[in-house]
Design an enzyme around this catalytic site. Structure first.
Site, PDB file in Angstrom:
ATOM      1  N   SER A   1      -9.514   2.060   3.213  1.00 49.14           N
ATOM      2  CA  SER A   1      -8.639   2.748   2.287  1.00 49.14           C
ATOM      3  C   SER A   1      -7.670   1.833   1.536  1.00 49.14           C
ATOM      4  O   SER A   1      -7.160   2.227   0.495  1.00 49.14           O
ATOM      5  CB  SER A   1      -7.837   3.819   3.029  1.00 49.14           C
ATOM      6  OG  SER A   1      -6.991   3.233   4.002  1.00 49.14           O
TER       7      SER A   1
ATOM      8  N   SER B   1      -9.576  -0.196   7.500  1.00 43.31           N
ATOM      9  CA  SER B   1      -9.046  -0.036   6.146  1.00 43.31           C
ATOM     10  C   SER B   1      -8.382  -1.267   5.555  1.00 43.31           C
ATOM     11  O   SER B   1      -8.051  -1.276   4.372  1.00 43.31           O
ATOM     12  CB  SER B   1      -8.058   1.136   6.091  1.00 43.31           C
ATOM     13  OG  SER B   1      -8.762   2.351   6.040  1.00 43.31           O
TER      14      SER B   1
ATOM     15  N   LYS C   1       0.846  -1.204   0.000  1.00 49.73           N
ATOM     16  CA  LYS C   1       0.000   0.000   0.000  1.00 49.73           C
ATOM     17  C   LYS C   1       0.878   1.248   0.000  1.00 49.73           C
ATOM     18  O   LYS C   1       1.898   1.293   0.691  1.00 49.73           O
ATOM     19  CB  LYS C   1      -0.897  -0.026   1.237  1.00 49.73           C
ATOM     20  CG  LYS C   1      -1.897   1.125   1.316  1.00 49.73           C
ATOM     21  CD  LYS C   1      -2.733   1.022   2.584  1.00 49.73           C
ATOM     22  CE  LYS C   1      -3.770   2.126   2.677  1.00 49.73           C
ATOM     23  NZ  LYS C   1      -4.570   2.036   3.917  1.00 49.73           N
TER      24      LYS C   1
END
Lengths: 97, 496
Positions: free
Chosen positions: B159, B183, B84
């Site tokens: 996210s 997330s 990420k």
């Protein structure tokens, strides 16, 4: 209670964010709605409840005071928008006048 | 199809010599080329670096084969993974999905990344995220929105939506994400993969660009529970460079799986507050059916109560923005990132931040600045911290009586792109079942437990106490092995 435009401008100044007038109006509405929702916590009696800042029982994590190699000055400055003579260049912070 | 392999399947093929790490990496890169125009999971790809790392892994494997030490090699040797974009990899752009870091090159790697590299993993690139991990759909990315591989018109969740979509679309074998209020787990649920949020302090946050420091934790997104366990084992552990990382032994999380298949003796609590009016009926039905499967496997099911559940969302949206407003003060246009020159230093700050941050980040910074400001600190920030104590006590109390909590991960399956962007509060409500766990600092995971009528995946959330990941993973593994949800794949039309 909805925020006023001048309150939103005050918050934006605390956060050092330049906002357009349209953004200021939008955030007044959106932040007011979120704060209204968050007001639910006010009805809880917390007079005898300590705050939780971290879930860990840690306090003052210490280490031995040994000097170890750090990142080079060149690496530290590699992302700087403006650097001069091995330093970050910033604008004057005190008004000379 | 090599790109469809799990970590544990690929690891055994690499050891037997049936495949090489270079072949595996090439297959995954080809898969990315074929489908990522549609999915848009990656912000940046590093194919040359990945193939170099794969060649190194092949050399390591060959040496170990000659020396007869293959069994001692880490399982991640030669395994292609995605990271990420809020997690630093030295020399590879880390944008955090923000324009303010568009040209930022981290001068060092996160501890979690160094641990993956030390284990021989291959890094494919950086995945899309809501800006600074603030969001539930990747629509807050300043670059583009990631599409759900199960239905390209829908969000992947967020996210860590880029990481979840990349795993679901076989564009990596597994990925790192971060979980501050759900997330990792919420996008895992919406994309039909496994998402594990470890206990706060289990994984070092060094090199993770901070959002809310008392809540952030790096976690794994994987194709099955075994892979999630392998990945956690590789990144967990104490790190002197993160004072909130805890010095607790790291067990071999996947090792016990083959020994104890059933769930007999396990007490599972089902919190009544997590089945609310307004949730999608198919989600409730699938989660209740999953709990039935766990009962059939020998678990004892009890209804439990977490009475302060409805306060978690307001508490989270005061504490996380307050911490964010302090953490994001560092983006001032002086040391790194975008710099919009103004007439004075103060004007440089205002212009840089005004131009560099997107709408959701500005919203949360202002919310946080307000909650911390003179006259409001006690009523908002301090009060939220006190109610946080009550939420944590709810979990402490329930987890004395049961071993694991079972509930939905998200109240709905994946929603349509654009459906919630104009209404921040309705977007915040998508995290209603995930964020209490971050406030309590405990561990949880989401794994697939069914599909709705539209063919969209549904996630089952399992929760356990601090450092109880072995028990959590054991329960998840037993459920997974009794079902076949995790073997289903989205049908993506690969471009030829």
């Amino acid at each position: 209670m909805p925020l006023t435009i001048s309150e939103v401008e005050h918050i934006a100044e605390l956060a050092k964010l330049s906002l357009t007038d349209a953004e200021t109006a939008l955030y007044r509405d959106q932040l007011s709605a979120i704060l209204d929702y968050a007001a639910a916590i006010q009805r809880v009696d917390t007079s005898a409840i300590p705050p939780t800042a971290t879930v860990l029982p840690l306090r003052n994590v210490l280490r031995a005071d040994h000097v170890t190699p750090a990142m080079s000055q060149e690496d530290v400055l590699a992302n700087a928008p403006d650097a001069v003579e091995g330093c970050f260049r910033v604008k004057t912070i005190l008004d000379a006048g | 199809m090599l790109h469809e392999l799990t970590i544990h399947q690929a690891a055994s093929l690499l050891r037997s010599g049936e495949i090489t790490a270079v072949e595996l990496t090439e297959a995954v890169l080809a898969r990315i080329l074929a489908v990522d125009n549609d999915v848009k999971a990656y912000l940046a790809l590093t194919p040359e670096v990945a193939l170099e790392q794969a060649a190194e892994a092949d050399a390591t494997l060959a040496d170990a084969r000659r020396a007869g030490t293959l069994a001692e090699l880490p399982l991640l040797t030669g395994i292609p993974l995605a990271i990420k974009d809020v997690i630093s990899v030295e020399g590879i752009p880390a944008t955090c999905g923000s324009k303010i870091l568009e040209n930022y090159l981290p001068p060092y790697s996160a501890t979690a990344v160094l641990k993956l590299r030390a284990a021989g993993a291959v890094l494919l690139g950086k995945t899309n995220t809501d800006e600074f991990a603030m969001g539930s759909s990747t629509e807050n990315s300043a670059y583009f929105t990631t599409h759900n591989p199960w239905d390209l018109e829908r969000v992947p969740g967020g996210s860590s939506g880029g990481s979840a979509a990349a795993v679901a679309a076989d564009e990596c074998l597994a990925a790192l994400g971060t979980d501050t209020g759900g997330s990792v787990r919420q996008p895992a649920a919406l994309c039909g993969v496994v998402g594990l949020k470890p206990t706060y302090g289990r994984v070092s946050r060094y090199g993770l660009i901070a959002y809310a420091s008392s809540l952030d934790q790096i976690g794994s997104l994987a194709k099955d529970v075994t892979d999630a366990a392998i990945l956690l084992g590789a990144i967990a552990g104490h790190d002197p460079r993160d004072s909130t990382s805890v010095n607790a032994p790291v067990p071999d999380y996947a090792a016990p799986f083959q020994h104890k298949p059933g769930l007999s003796g396990l007490r599972i609590g089902v919190p009544k507050e997590y089945f609310v009016p307004g949730m999608q009926p198919e989600v409730e039905a699938a989660v209740r059916a999953a709990i039935g499967v766990m009962r059939d496997l020998g678990a004892e099911i009890r209804e439990v109560s977490l009475p302060h559940t409805d306060l978690a969302l307001p508490v989270y949206y005061l504490i996380a923005p307050a911490e964010a407003s302090a953490n994001l003060a560092r983006f001032d246009g002086i040391r790194y990132g975008l710099s919009a020159s103004g007439g004075s230093l103060w004007e440089t700050y205002r212009q840089t931040r005004g131009q560099g941050f997107g709408p959701e980040v500005k919203r949360r910074i202002m919310l946080g600045a307000y909650a911390l400001s003179a006259g409001y600190y006690d009523a908002y920030y301090l009060k939220a911290q006190q109610v946080r104590t009550l939420i944590k006590q709810d979990f402490d109390n329930v987890l004395r009586d049961v071993d694991v909590i079972a509930c939905p991960t998200s109240p709905t399956t994946a929603f349509r792109i654009g459906e919630k962007v104009d209404d921040p509060l309705s977007m915040y409500l998508t995290d209603i079942f995930t964020l209490s766990l971050n406030l309590a600092g405990i561990c949880g995971l989401s794994l697939p437990c069914g599909f709705d009528a539209a063919g969209l995946p549904i996630g089952l959330q399992l929760i356990a106490g601090p450092f109880e990941e072995p028990r959590l993973l054991q329960a998840a593994y037993a459920y997974e092995q009794a079902t076949d949800w995790h073997t289903r794949k989205p049908k993506l039309e690969a471009e030829s």
